[in-house]
Design a protein around this motif. Structure first.
Motif, PDB file in Angstrom:
ATOM      1  N   UNK A   8      13.851   7.259  11.656  1.00 54.87           N
ATOM      2  CA  UNK A   8      13.610   5.983  12.331  1.00 54.87           C
ATOM      3  C   UNK A   8      12.114   5.714  12.429  1.00 54.87           C
ATOM      4  N   UNK A   9      11.330   6.779  12.747  1.00 55.69           N
ATOM      5  CA  UNK A   9       9.883   6.636  12.874  1.00 55.69           C
ATOM      6  C   UNK A   9       9.261   6.329  11.526  1.00 55.69           C
ATOM      7  N   UNK A  10       9.701   7.026  10.511  1.00 58.10           N
ATOM      8  CA  UNK A  10       9.094   6.805   9.195  1.00 58.10           C
ATOM      9  C   UNK A  10       9.484   5.451   8.622  1.00 58.10           C
ATOM     10  N   UNK A  11      10.683   4.963   8.979  1.00 61.93           N
ATOM     11  CA  UNK A  11      11.100   3.649   8.472  1.00 61.93           C
ATOM     12  C   UNK A  11      10.428   2.500   9.228  1.00 61.93           C
ATOM     13  N   UNK A  12      10.077   2.713  10.525  1.00 61.86           N
ATOM     14  CA  UNK A  12       9.514   1.641  11.358  1.00 61.86           C
ATOM     15  C   UNK A  12       8.258   2.124  12.092  1.00 61.86           C
ATOM     16  N   UNK A  13       7.157   2.376  11.392  1.00 60.22           N
ATOM     17  CA  UNK A  13       5.963   2.907  12.066  1.00 60.22           C
ATOM     18  C   UNK A  13       5.324   1.901  13.033  1.00 60.22           C
ATOM     19  N   UNK A  14       5.446   0.625  12.757  1.00 59.00           N
ATOM     20  CA  UNK A  14       4.837  -0.375  13.629  1.00 59.00           C
ATOM     21  C   UNK A  14       5.539  -0.387  14.991  1.00 59.00           C
ATOM     22  N   UNK A  15       6.843  -0.212  14.970  1.00 56.14           N
ATOM     23  CA  UNK A  15       7.577  -0.180  16.238  1.00 56.14           C
ATOM     24  C   UNK A  15       7.196   1.057  17.050  1.00 56.14           C
ATOM     25  N   UNK A  16       6.931   2.177  16.370  1.00 65.04           N
ATOM     26  CA  UNK A  16       6.497   3.384  17.068  1.00 65.04           C
ATOM     27  C   UNK A  16       5.140   3.155  17.720  1.00 65.04           C
ATOM     28  N   UNK A  17       4.205   2.581  16.963  1.00 70.76           N
ATOM     29  CA  UNK A  17       2.885   2.290  17.518  1.00 70.76           C
ATOM     30  C   UNK A  17       3.002   1.325  18.694  1.00 70.76           C
ATOM     31  N   UNK A  18       3.827   0.329  18.562  1.00 73.74           N
ATOM     32  CA  UNK A  18       4.026  -0.633  19.639  1.00 73.74           C
ATOM     33  C   UNK A  18       4.587   0.058  20.881  1.00 73.74           C
ATOM     34  N   UNK A  19       5.551   0.930  20.691  1.00 68.97           N
ATOM     35  CA  UNK A  19       6.144   1.656  21.825  1.00 68.97           C
ATOM     36  C   UNK A  19       5.107   2.562  22.490  1.00 68.97           C
ATOM     37  N   UNK A  20       4.273   3.245  21.690  1.00 74.65           N
ATOM     38  CA  UNK A  20       3.245   4.131  22.250  1.00 74.65           C
ATOM     39  C   UNK A  20       2.222   3.306  23.019  1.00 74.65           C
ATOM     40  N   UNK A  21       1.777   2.204  22.454  1.00 77.80           N
ATOM     41  CA  UNK A  21       0.784   1.348  23.116  1.00 77.80           C
ATOM     42  C   UNK A  21       1.364   0.771  24.408  1.00 77.80           C
ATOM     43  N   UNK A  22       2.619   0.351  24.373  1.00 79.28           N
ATOM     44  CA  UNK A  22       3.263  -0.175  25.576  1.00 79.28           C
ATOM     45  C   UNK A  22       3.363   0.901  26.654  1.00 79.28           C
ATOM     46  N   UNK A  23       3.700   2.119  26.267  1.00 73.78           N
ATOM     47  CA  UNK A  23       3.801   3.217  27.226  1.00 73.78           C
ATOM     48  C   UNK A  23       2.443   3.529  27.833  1.00 73.78           C
ATOM     49  N   UNK A  24       1.399   3.550  27.011  1.00 78.13           N
ATOM     50  CA  UNK A  24       0.045   3.781  27.516  1.00 78.13           C
ATOM     51  C   UNK A  24      -0.369   2.632  28.438  1.00 78.13           C
ATOM     52  N   UNK A  25      -0.013   1.410  28.078  1.00 78.96           N
ATOM     53  CA  UNK A  25      -0.332   0.258  28.920  1.00 78.96           C
ATOM     54  C   UNK A  25       0.340   0.342  30.279  1.00 78.96           C
ATOM     55  N   UNK A  26       1.607   0.730  30.313  1.00 79.51           N
ATOM     56  CA  UNK A  26       2.320   0.879  31.582  1.00 79.51           C
ATOM     57  C   UNK A  26       1.677   1.979  32.422  1.00 79.51           C
ATOM     58  N   UNK A  27       1.302   3.092  31.789  1.00 81.75           N
ATOM     59  CA  UNK A  27       0.652   4.189  32.513  1.00 81.75           C
ATOM     60  C   UNK A  27      -0.687   3.731  33.094  1.00 81.75           C
ATOM     61  N   UNK A  28      -1.467   2.973  32.320  1.00 87.35           N
ATOM     62  CA  UNK A  28      -2.754   2.463  32.808  1.00 87.35           C
ATOM     63  C   UNK A  28      -2.548   1.481  33.961  1.00 87.35           C
ATOM     64  N   UNK A  29      -1.533   0.630  33.823  1.00 89.80           N
ATOM     65  CA  UNK A  29      -1.233  -0.325  34.888  1.00 89.80           C
ATOM     66  C   UNK A  29      -0.877   0.422  36.173  1.00 89.80           C
ATOM     67  N   UNK A  30      -0.081   1.480  36.053  1.00 91.59           N
ATOM     68  CA  UNK A  30       0.324   2.252  37.220  1.00 91.59           C
ATOM     69  C   UNK A  30      -0.885   2.904  37.899  1.00 91.59           C
ATOM     70  N   UNK A  31      -1.772   3.498  37.116  1.00 93.26           N
ATOM     71  CA  UNK A  31      -2.971   4.134  37.665  1.00 93.26           C
ATOM     72  C   UNK A  31      -3.871   3.078  38.297  1.00 93.26           C
ATOM     73  N   UNK A  32      -4.034   1.951  37.630  1.00 93.63           N
ATOM     74  CA  UNK A  32      -4.857   0.861  38.151  1.00 93.63           C
ATOM     75  C   UNK A  32      -4.276   0.326  39.453  1.00 93.63           C
TER      76      UNK A  32
END
Length: 162
Positions: A8-32
């Protein structure tokens, strides 16, 4: 199972990057958000400490006004007594209390009542309501002015011509 994940990751790398960025964004929002809450609480505590200090200063100003009223009242009483001793009593005055003494007593009694009424409204030390402190400070300022006005209205002796 793990193999299907990698497919799934190899077939859809953009979705993986999007999910990682979204997760990092949520974590930053929580800390902020947590640091914003901490900063907000610190600012609120600072404001409460400042209001407590200002309310104490206002109370001190009222106490000072009351002390001035009491001192001026005592001086006015003494001055009127000396005035009566120098000029003698008015004809027909007998043993009644003079109007001046009544005015002086009224001013002292009213000043004390105003002070006691103000003390009854002072917020508790553990109070966290900004509005209560602001109301108390405003009431203390009004009370100080009222007591100062009472002191200014004390009667001054005048030369009597019999």
């Amino acid at each position: 199972m793990l193999g299907s994940f990698w497919n799934l990751v190899s077939d859809n790398p953009i979705e993986l990057y999007t999910a990682v960025i979204a997760t990092v964004g949520v974590a930053c929002w929580y800390v902020d958000r947590r640091s914003m809450k901490t900063a907000l609480n610190a600012a609120r505590n600072h404001e409460l400490v400042a209001l407590r200090l200002k309310s104490q200063e206002s109370k001190t100003r009222v106490e000072r006004s009351l002390a001035v009223l009491q001192t001026k009242s005592e001086l006015a009483r003494n001055h009127w007594q000396n005035h009566r001793l120098r000029n003698g009593p008015l004809l027909g005055s007998g043993f009644h209390v003079s109007e001046e003494d009544k005015q002086i007593s009224y001013a002292v009694r009213t000043g004390g009542q105003l002070f006691n009424k103000l003390n009854a409204t002072m917020p508790e030390p553990h109070c966290f309501e900004v509005a209560k402190f602001e109301l108390y400070i405003s009431a203390a300022d009004r009370t100080s002015i009222q007591i100062d006005n009472l002191a200014a209205q004390l009667p001054d002796p005048q030369l009597l011509h019999h």
